[in-house]
Every structure is written in C-alpha cells, then in structure tokens.
Design a protein around this motif. Structure first.
Motif, PDB file in Angstrom:
ATOM      1  N   MET A 213      -9.270  32.119  61.626  1.00 32.11           N
ATOM      2  CA  MET A 213     -10.498  31.416  61.794  1.00 32.11           C
ATOM      3  C   MET A 213     -10.933  30.818  60.461  1.00 32.11           C
ATOM      4  N   ARG A 214     -11.465  29.597  60.538  1.00 31.60           N
ATOM      5  CA  ARG A 214     -11.950  28.898  59.349  1.00 31.60           C
ATOM      6  C   ARG A 214     -13.312  28.297  59.665  1.00 31.60           C
ATOM      7  N   ILE A 215     -14.222  28.367  58.708  1.00 28.98           N
ATOM      8  CA  ILE A 215     -15.562  27.816  58.864  1.00 28.98           C
ATOM      9  C   ILE A 215     -15.577  26.394  58.315  1.00 28.98           C
ATOM     10  N   THR A 216     -16.163  25.476  59.089  1.00 31.21           N
ATOM     11  CA  THR A 216     -16.367  24.122  58.596  1.00 31.21           C
ATOM     12  C   THR A 216     -17.862  23.812  58.645  1.00 31.21           C
ATOM     13  N   ALA A 217     -18.300  22.969  57.725  1.00 29.04           N
ATOM     14  CA  ALA A 217     -19.699  22.566  57.675  1.00 29.04           C
ATOM     15  C   ALA A 217     -19.775  21.054  57.568  1.00 29.04           C
ATOM     16  N   ASP A 218     -20.576  20.450  58.422  1.00 28.15           N
ATOM     17  CA  ASP A 218     -20.812  19.020  58.390  1.00 28.15           C
ATOM     18  C   ASP A 218     -22.083  18.782  57.572  1.00 28.15           C
ATOM     19  N   LEU A 219     -21.912  18.394  56.329  1.00 27.88           N
ATOM     20  CA  LEU A 219     -23.049  18.235  55.424  1.00 27.88           C
ATOM     21  C   LEU A 219     -23.957  17.079  55.815  1.00 27.88           C
ATOM     22  N   THR A 220     -23.449  16.140  56.601  1.00 30.70           N
ATOM     23  CA  THR A 220     -24.296  15.040  57.047  1.00 30.70           C
ATOM     24  C   THR A 220     -25.265  15.489  58.147  1.00 30.70           C
TER      25      THR A 220
ATOM     26  N   THR B  58     -28.754  21.841  51.442  1.00 32.67           N
ATOM     27  CA  THR B  58     -27.615  21.825  52.372  1.00 32.67           C
ATOM     28  C   THR B  58     -26.703  23.012  52.126  1.00 32.67           C
ATOM     29  N   VAL B  59     -25.993  23.352  53.160  1.00 36.73           N
ATOM     30  CA  VAL B  59     -25.161  24.554  53.160  1.00 36.73           C
ATOM     31  C   VAL B  59     -23.988  24.455  52.184  1.00 36.73           C
ATOM     32  N   ILE B  60     -23.664  25.588  51.602  1.00 31.24           N
ATOM     33  CA  ILE B  60     -22.440  25.772  50.818  1.00 31.24           C
ATOM     34  C   ILE B  60     -21.695  26.923  51.478  1.00 31.24           C
ATOM     35  N   VAL B  61     -20.453  26.701  51.864  1.00 34.95           N
ATOM     36  CA  VAL B  61     -19.634  27.765  52.446  1.00 34.95           C
ATOM     37  C   VAL B  61     -18.910  28.451  51.294  1.00 34.95           C
ATOM     38  N   LEU B  62     -19.259  29.698  51.047  1.00 33.30           N
ATOM     39  CA  LEU B  62     -18.674  30.459  49.941  1.00 33.30           C
ATOM     40  C   LEU B  62     -17.309  31.041  50.284  1.00 33.30           C
ATOM     41  N   ASP B  63     -17.092  31.324  51.563  1.00 34.85           N
ATOM     42  CA  ASP B  63     -15.830  31.910  52.014  1.00 34.85           C
ATOM     43  C   ASP B  63     -15.457  31.272  53.345  1.00 34.85           C
ATOM     44  N   GLU B  64     -14.532  30.323  53.311  1.00 36.44           N
ATOM     45  CA  GLU B  64     -14.156  29.596  54.533  1.00 36.44           C
ATOM     46  C   GLU B  64     -13.368  30.446  55.526  1.00 36.44           C
TER      47      GLU B  64
ATOM     48  N   VAL C 222     -20.938  35.557  61.119  1.00 34.82           N
ATOM     49  CA  VAL C 222     -20.688  34.121  60.984  1.00 34.82           C
ATOM     50  C   VAL C 222     -20.847  33.439  62.347  1.00 34.82           C
ATOM     51  N   ARG C 223     -20.338  34.051  63.389  1.00 31.74           N
ATOM     52  CA  ARG C 223     -20.510  33.493  64.738  1.00 31.74           C
ATOM     53  C   ARG C 223     -21.995  33.380  65.082  1.00 31.74           C
ATOM     54  N   GLU C 224     -22.756  34.380  64.710  1.00 25.89           N
ATOM     55  CA  GLU C 224     -24.201  34.347  64.944  1.00 25.89           C
ATOM     56  C   GLU C 224     -24.845  33.213  64.152  1.00 25.89           C
TER      57      GLU C 224
ATOM     58  N   SER D  20     -29.138  22.456  63.508  1.00 25.27           N
ATOM     59  CA  SER D  20     -28.550  21.106  63.513  1.00 25.27           C
ATOM     60  C   SER D  20     -27.100  21.096  63.988  1.00 25.27           C
ATOM     61  N   ARG D  21     -26.583  22.282  64.302  1.00 24.27           N
ATOM     62  CA  ARG D  21     -25.178  22.411  64.749  1.00 24.27           C
ATOM     63  C   ARG D  21     -24.217  21.860  63.704  1.00 24.27           C
ATOM     64  N   ALA D  22     -24.528  22.124  62.439  1.00 25.54           N
ATOM     65  CA  ALA D  22     -23.696  21.638  61.338  1.00 25.54           C
ATOM     66  C   ALA D  22     -22.505  22.552  61.062  1.00 25.54           C
ATOM     67  N   LEU D  23     -22.520  23.757  61.603  1.00 24.80           N
ATOM     68  CA  LEU D  23     -21.447  24.717  61.352  1.00 24.80           C
ATOM     69  C   LEU D  23     -20.534  24.817  62.564  1.00 24.80           C
ATOM     70  N   ASP D  24     -19.255  25.073  62.279  1.00 23.17           N
ATOM     71  CA  ASP D  24     -18.284  25.227  63.353  1.00 23.17           C
ATOM     72  C   ASP D  24     -17.226  26.224  62.916  1.00 23.17           C
ATOM     73  N   LEU D  25     -16.640  26.894  63.892  1.00 29.69           N
ATOM     74  CA  LEU D  25     -15.514  27.797  63.646  1.00 29.69           C
ATOM     75  C   LEU D  25     -14.268  27.180  64.244  1.00 29.69           C
ATOM     76  N   VAL D  26     -13.232  27.094  63.444  1.00 29.33           N
ATOM     77  CA  VAL D  26     -11.951  26.574  63.908  1.00 29.33           C
ATOM     78  C   VAL D  26     -11.020  27.767  64.014  1.00 29.33           C
ATOM     79  N   GLU D  27     -10.660  28.092  65.235  1.00 31.36           N
ATOM     80  CA  GLU D  27      -9.763  29.233  65.459  1.00 31.36           C
ATOM     81  C   GLU D  27      -8.343  28.831  65.085  1.00 31.36           C
ATOM     82  N   SER D  28      -7.647  29.750  64.414  1.00 27.99           N
ATOM     83  CA  SER D  28      -6.271  29.442  63.998  1.00 27.99           C
ATOM     84  C   SER D  28      -5.260  29.942  64.999  1.00 27.99           C
TER      85      SER D  28
END
Length: 66
Positions: free
Chosen positions: A1-8, A32-38, A49-51, A58-66
C-alpha cells in the motif's frame, strides 16, 4: 500500500495530521498536507491512515494497494 496526496485538492483542514501525525504533517505556509511516510508498514498505522483518508474533507488523500 502507498499513500498519495493531491496537493491541488488539499484545503489544509489537518484531519490527516490529527488522525496519524507519524505519517502526515502540514506545510507551514499554506497548510497543505505533507506525507512523511508513503508506505507505512504496521497494520495499526495502516488502519489510522485509512481513517485519515476517510476523514479528508477534500478527498485529497488516496491509498494505492500494491
């Protein structure tokens, strides 16, 4: 799993930081968010993180399952 953040999309509400400060922080200038540990490893952190993704107004965060 990897965390992504859409800063826009991030509005700087800080819910992610309040939910898991070991993984998220905010920029001093605009909040704006800074992801310290992707790729957090332990399950307890992943649950928080899921919470944080769920709470993000703003739904700026997402989890990408590997």
């Amino acid at each position: 799993m990897r965390i992504t953040a859409d800063l826009t999309r991030c509005v700087g509400a800080g819910q992610c930081v309040l939910t898991e400060p070991a993984v998220f922080d905010q920029r001093e200038d605009d909040g704006t968010v800074i992801v310290l540990d992707e790729t957090p490893g332990d399950e307890k952190t992943v649950d928080r993180v899921r919470e944080a993704v769920h709470l993000c107004p703003s739904r700026a965060l997402d989890l990408v399952e590997s």
